[in-house]
Design a protein around this motif. Sequence first.
Motif, PDB file in Angstrom:
ATOM      1  N   ILE A 167       0.845  -1.184   0.000  1.00 16.23           N
ATOM      2  CA  ILE A 167       0.000   0.000   0.000  1.00 16.23           C
ATOM      3  C   ILE A 167       0.886   1.242   0.000  1.00 16.23           C
ATOM      4  O   ILE A 167       1.961   1.233   0.595  1.00 16.23           O
ATOM      5  N   PRO A 168       0.466   2.311  -0.656  1.00 18.12           N
ATOM      6  CA  PRO A 168       1.253   3.550  -0.665  1.00 18.12           C
ATOM      7  C   PRO A 168       1.311   4.161   0.735  1.00 18.12           C
ATOM      8  O   PRO A 168       0.345   4.099   1.494  1.00 18.12           O
ATOM      9  N   ALA A 169       2.453   4.746   1.047  1.00 17.47           N
ATOM     10  CA  ALA A 169       2.632   5.412   2.346  1.00 17.47           C
ATOM     11  C   ALA A 169       3.562   6.600   2.162  1.00 17.47           C
ATOM     12  O   ALA A 169       4.433   6.590   1.298  1.00 17.47           O
ATOM     13  N   ARG A 170       3.378   7.599   2.989  1.00 15.69           N
ATOM     14  CA  ARG A 170       4.241   8.777   2.991  1.00 15.69           C
ATOM     15  C   ARG A 170       5.002   8.784   4.301  1.00 15.69           C
ATOM     16  O   ARG A 170       4.398   8.679   5.371  1.00 15.69           O
ATOM     17  N   VAL A 171       6.336   8.852   4.246  1.00 11.26           N
ATOM     18  CA  VAL A 171       7.154   8.892   5.460  1.00 11.26           C
ATOM     19  C   VAL A 171       7.007  10.276   6.075  1.00 11.26           C
ATOM     20  O   VAL A 171       7.265  11.280   5.423  1.00 11.26           O
ATOM     21  N   GLU A 228       7.968  10.757   9.679  1.00 11.66           N
ATOM     22  CA  GLU A 228       8.979  10.880  10.739  1.00 11.66           C
ATOM     23  C   GLU A 228      10.001   9.761  10.565  1.00 11.66           C
ATOM     24  O   GLU A 228       9.651   8.659  10.160  1.00 11.66           O
ATOM     25  N   VAL A 229      11.260  10.059  10.896  1.00 14.32           N
ATOM     26  CA  VAL A 229      12.330   9.071  10.828  1.00 14.32           C
ATOM     27  C   VAL A 229      13.028   9.015  12.178  1.00 14.32           C
ATOM     28  O   VAL A 229      13.415  10.040  12.729  1.00 14.32           O
ATOM     29  N   HIS A 230      13.178   7.801  12.705  1.00  9.92           N
ATOM     30  CA  HIS A 230      13.903   7.561  13.954  1.00  9.92           C
ATOM     31  C   HIS A 230      14.811   6.349  13.731  1.00  9.92           C
ATOM     32  O   HIS A 230      14.384   5.218  13.930  1.00  9.92           O
ATOM     33  N   ARG A 231      16.025   6.611  13.258  1.00  9.29           N
ATOM     34  CA  ARG A 231      16.987   5.571  12.882  1.00  9.29           C
ATOM     35  C   ARG A 231      16.367   4.635  11.860  1.00  9.29           C
ATOM     36  O   ARG A 231      16.036   5.060  10.770  1.00  9.29           O
ATOM     37  N   GLU A 232      16.160   3.358  12.185  1.00 10.81           N
ATOM     38  CA  GLU A 232      15.584   2.436  11.200  1.00 10.81           C
ATOM     39  C   GLU A 232      14.075   2.300  11.344  1.00 10.81           C
ATOM     40  O   GLU A 232      13.452   1.465  10.712  1.00 10.81           O
ATOM     41  N   GLN A 233      13.453   3.126  12.158  1.00 11.47           N
ATOM     42  CA  GLN A 233      12.006   3.086  12.355  1.00 11.47           C
ATOM     43  C   GLN A 233      11.379   4.342  11.748  1.00 11.47           C
ATOM     44  O   GLN A 233      11.898   5.439  11.885  1.00 11.47           O
ATOM     45  N   TYR A 234      10.249   4.159  11.098  1.00  9.03           N
ATOM     46  CA  TYR A 234       9.586   5.238  10.373  1.00  9.03           C
ATOM     47  C   TYR A 234       8.128   5.349  10.790  1.00  9.03           C
ATOM     48  O   TYR A 234       7.471   4.345  11.042  1.00  9.03           O
ATOM     49  N   LYS A 235       7.621   6.570  10.839  1.00  9.83           N
ATOM     50  CA  LYS A 235       6.188   6.786  10.994  1.00  9.83           C
ATOM     51  C   LYS A 235       5.691   7.155   9.612  1.00  9.83           C
ATOM     52  O   LYS A 235       6.245   8.048   8.959  1.00  9.83           O
ATOM     53  N   THR A 236       4.670   6.455   9.157  1.00  5.50           N
ATOM     54  CA  THR A 236       4.157   6.679   7.814  1.00  5.50           C
ATOM     55  C   THR A 236       2.678   7.047   7.865  1.00  5.50           C
ATOM     56  O   THR A 236       1.968   6.695   8.797  1.00  5.50           O
ATOM     57  N   ALA A 237       2.240   7.750   6.848  1.00  6.30           N
ATOM     58  CA  ALA A 237       0.825   8.056   6.659  1.00  6.30           C
ATOM     59  C   ALA A 237       0.336   7.190   5.507  1.00  6.30           C
ATOM     60  O   ALA A 237       0.950   7.161   4.440  1.00  6.30           O
ATOM     61  N   THR A 238      -0.738   6.456   5.739  1.00  6.95           N
ATOM     62  CA  THR A 238      -1.335   5.603   4.718  1.00  6.95           C
ATOM     63  C   THR A 238      -2.817   5.944   4.602  1.00  6.95           C
ATOM     64  O   THR A 238      -3.335   6.749   5.366  1.00  6.95           O
ATOM     65  N   GLU A 239      -3.487   5.292   3.680  1.00  8.11           N
ATOM     66  CA  GLU A 239      -4.931   5.503   3.562  1.00  8.11           C
ATOM     67  C   GLU A 239      -5.664   4.993   4.799  1.00  8.11           C
ATOM     68  O   GLU A 239      -6.829   5.311   5.015  1.00  8.11           O
ATOM     69  N   PHE A 240      -4.986   4.214   5.643  1.00 11.42           N
ATOM     70  CA  PHE A 240      -5.583   3.660   6.855  1.00 11.42           C
ATOM     71  C   PHE A 240      -5.171   4.432   8.107  1.00 11.42           C
ATOM     72  O   PHE A 240      -5.413   3.991   9.216  1.00 11.42           O
ATOM     73  N   GLY A 241      -4.513   5.577   7.938  1.00 11.76           N
ATOM     74  CA  GLY A 241      -4.045   6.384   9.054  1.00 11.76           C
ATOM     75  C   GLY A 241      -2.539   6.258   9.220  1.00 11.76           C
ATOM     76  O   GLY A 241      -1.837   5.735   8.354  1.00 11.76           O
ATOM     77  N   GLU A 301      27.319  -3.969   2.091  1.00  8.81           N
ATOM     78  CA  GLU A 301      27.727  -4.317   0.739  1.00  8.81           C
ATOM     79  C   GLU A 301      27.068  -3.429  -0.311  1.00  8.81           C
ATOM     80  O   GLU A 301      27.568  -3.288  -1.412  1.00  8.81           O
ATOM     81  N   PHE A 302      25.940  -2.846   0.027  1.00  2.47           N
ATOM     82  CA  PHE A 302      25.200  -2.053  -0.933  1.00  2.47           C
ATOM     83  C   PHE A 302      25.207  -0.591  -0.521  1.00  2.47           C
ATOM     84  O   PHE A 302      25.203  -0.255   0.649  1.00  2.47           O
ATOM     85  N   ASN A 303      25.215   0.277  -1.504  1.00  2.00           N
ATOM     86  CA  ASN A 303      25.093   1.701  -1.248  1.00  2.00           C
ATOM     87  C   ASN A 303      23.605   2.041  -1.296  1.00  2.00           C
ATOM     88  O   ASN A 303      23.078   2.493  -2.309  1.00  2.00           O
ATOM     89  N   ASN A 304      22.914   1.768  -0.200  1.00  2.00           N
ATOM     90  CA  ASN A 304      21.461   1.937  -0.151  1.00  2.00           C
ATOM     91  C   ASN A 304      21.056   3.378   0.083  1.00  2.00           C
ATOM     92  O   ASN A 304      21.734   4.112   0.798  1.00  2.00           O
ATOM     93  N   GLU A 305      19.962   3.754  -0.506  1.00  2.14           N
ATOM     94  CA  GLU A 305      19.316   5.021  -0.200  1.00  2.14           C
ATOM     95  C   GLU A 305      18.126   4.685   0.680  1.00  2.14           C
ATOM     96  O   GLU A 305      17.305   3.843   0.321  1.00  2.14           O
ATOM     97  N   TYR A 306      18.029   5.349   1.813  1.00  4.83           N
ATOM     98  CA  TYR A 306      16.988   5.041   2.770  1.00  4.83           C
ATOM     99  C   TYR A 306      15.866   6.053   2.685  1.00  4.83           C
ATOM    100  O   TYR A 306      16.075   7.202   2.270  1.00  4.83           O
ATOM    101  N   PRO A 307      14.658   5.671   3.084  1.00  3.84           N
ATOM    102  CA  PRO A 307      13.553   6.616   3.083  1.00  3.84           C
ATOM    103  C   PRO A 307      13.831   7.810   3.984  1.00  3.84           C
ATOM    104  O   PRO A 307      14.520   7.691   4.991  1.00  3.84           O
ATOM    105  N   VAL A 308      13.310   8.957   3.598  1.00  8.06           N
ATOM    106  CA  VAL A 308      13.416  10.175   4.395  1.00  8.06           C
ATOM    107  C   VAL A 308      12.009  10.770   4.525  1.00  8.06           C
ATOM    108  O   VAL A 308      11.107  10.423   3.769  1.00  8.06           O
ATOM    109  N   ASP A 309      11.844  11.653   5.485  1.00 10.60           N
ATOM    110  CA  ASP A 309      10.523  12.275   5.632  1.00 10.60           C
ATOM    111  C   ASP A 309      10.382  13.411   4.641  1.00 10.60           C
ATOM    112  O   ASP A 309      11.341  13.981   4.162  1.00 10.60           O
ATOM    113  N   GLY A 310       9.126  13.684   4.332  1.00  7.11           N
ATOM    114  CA  GLY A 310       8.846  14.793   3.418  1.00  7.11           C
ATOM    115  C   GLY A 310       8.262  14.367   2.120  1.00  7.11           C
ATOM    116  O   GLY A 310       8.035  13.288   1.791  1.00  7.11           O
TER     117      GLY A 310
END
Length: 73
Positions: A30-34, A36-49, A64-73
């Motif tokens: 399901i789509p979500a918008r980040v 808030e970010v707290h290290r590896e934990q995220y608060k997201t907004a979804t259609e369900f709240g 091993e990987f150059n990962n890009e991590y989710p950010v808020d906004g």
Amino acid sequence: MNNKKIESYGYTDFYKRQVEELSTSDRSLIPARVIEVHREQYKTATEFGEKTARLKGSLFYNEEFNNEYPVDG
């Protein structure tokens, strides 16, 4: 818990079209918008709240990987 609609966080038709164009057969995603970010934990907004999400540990701590991590906004 806040039950604002995902659209109030800037989820517009532009993003809806991007989700529709994804070539995946996994309908459990399901789509979500980040919002808030707290290290590896995220608060997201979804259609369900607002929901809490985490990256899979093997992904977050894999050097091993150059990962890009989710950010808020």
